[in-house]
Motif scaffolding. Structure first.
Motif, PDB file in Angstrom:
ATOM      1  N   ASP A  97     -14.769 -85.302  -0.452  1.00  0.00           N
ATOM      2  CA  ASP A  97     -15.991 -84.834  -1.104  1.00  0.00           C
ATOM      3  C   ASP A  97     -15.857 -83.361  -1.502  1.00  0.00           C
ATOM      4  O   ASP A  97     -16.191 -82.979  -2.625  1.00  0.00           O
ATOM      5  CB  ASP A  97     -17.183 -85.035  -0.172  1.00  0.00           C
ATOM      6  N   THR A 101     -15.743 -82.074  -5.399  1.00  0.00           N
ATOM      7  CA  THR A 101     -16.765 -81.124  -5.835  1.00  0.00           C
ATOM      8  C   THR A 101     -16.134 -79.854  -6.396  1.00  0.00           C
ATOM      9  O   THR A 101     -16.544 -79.354  -7.446  1.00  0.00           O
ATOM     10  CB  THR A 101     -17.718 -80.790  -4.669  1.00  0.00           C
ATOM     11  N   ARG A 102     -15.109 -79.329  -5.713  1.00  0.00           N
ATOM     12  CA  ARG A 102     -14.411 -78.124  -6.190  1.00  0.00           C
ATOM     13  C   ARG A 102     -13.791 -78.331  -7.560  1.00  0.00           C
ATOM     14  O   ARG A 102     -13.668 -77.397  -8.343  1.00  0.00           O
ATOM     15  CB  ARG A 102     -13.291 -77.744  -5.217  1.00  0.00           C
ATOM     16  N   PRO A 106     -17.371 -84.760  -8.778  1.00  0.00           N
ATOM     17  CA  PRO A 106     -18.088 -85.276  -7.616  1.00  0.00           C
ATOM     18  C   PRO A 106     -18.527 -86.721  -7.816  1.00  0.00           C
ATOM     19  O   PRO A 106     -18.614 -87.209  -8.937  1.00  0.00           O
ATOM     20  CB  PRO A 106     -19.293 -84.353  -7.507  1.00  0.00           C
TER      21      PRO A 106
END
Length: 132
Positions: A97, A101-102, A106
């Motif tokens: 996750d 996201t980075r 996502p």
């Protein structure tokens, strides 16, 4: 999803799983083991052994963007398998996750952990002895 990103997710998941206390190693699925055996014939002596990621399979659903990660692991028998499997699931889910996201990709992350076997943990200070 490109192969590079899927490979990166598998690498991140493998590191997260192997960092959990009680995880001895990751074990490839039958499909992965057969593919490895087929390529082993073509390998030269001294070539690199299969990576720990071979015990991980990750894919991303094209319509929903959800990640599905399968982890196949061998556990030390000195810890409860259920507790260790839960720790692996949470560690891998959190790591994937955060990575997704980075990198702006996502989506929900589902992790399935399969314990393929347990092994007796042998402390290094007892080398040369056999377990009962």
């Amino acid at each position: 999803m490109t192969a590079v990103r899927t490979t990166s997710v598998e690498r991140i998941a493998a590191r997260a799983a192997l960092a959990v206390p009680g995880v001895s190693e990751l074990q490839p699925s039958l499909r992965q083991a057969l593919a490895e055996a087929a390529t082993r014939v073509r390998r030269t002596p001294g070539s690199v052994a299969p990576s720990p990621e071979s015990g991980i399979h990750a894919e991303r659903a094209p319509r929903t963007g959800a990640w599905h990660v399968e982890v196949r692991c061998v556990l030390d028998e000195d810890r409860r398998a259920l507790d260790t499997a839960r720790d692996v699931r949470e560690s891998v889910r959190s790591a994937v996750d955060a990575y997704a996201t980075r990198h702006g990709i996502p989506g929900p992350v589902t992790v399935v952990v399969t314990v393929t076997r347990t092994t007796r943990h042998r402390p290094s200070h007892q080398t040369g002895t056999t377990a009962p």
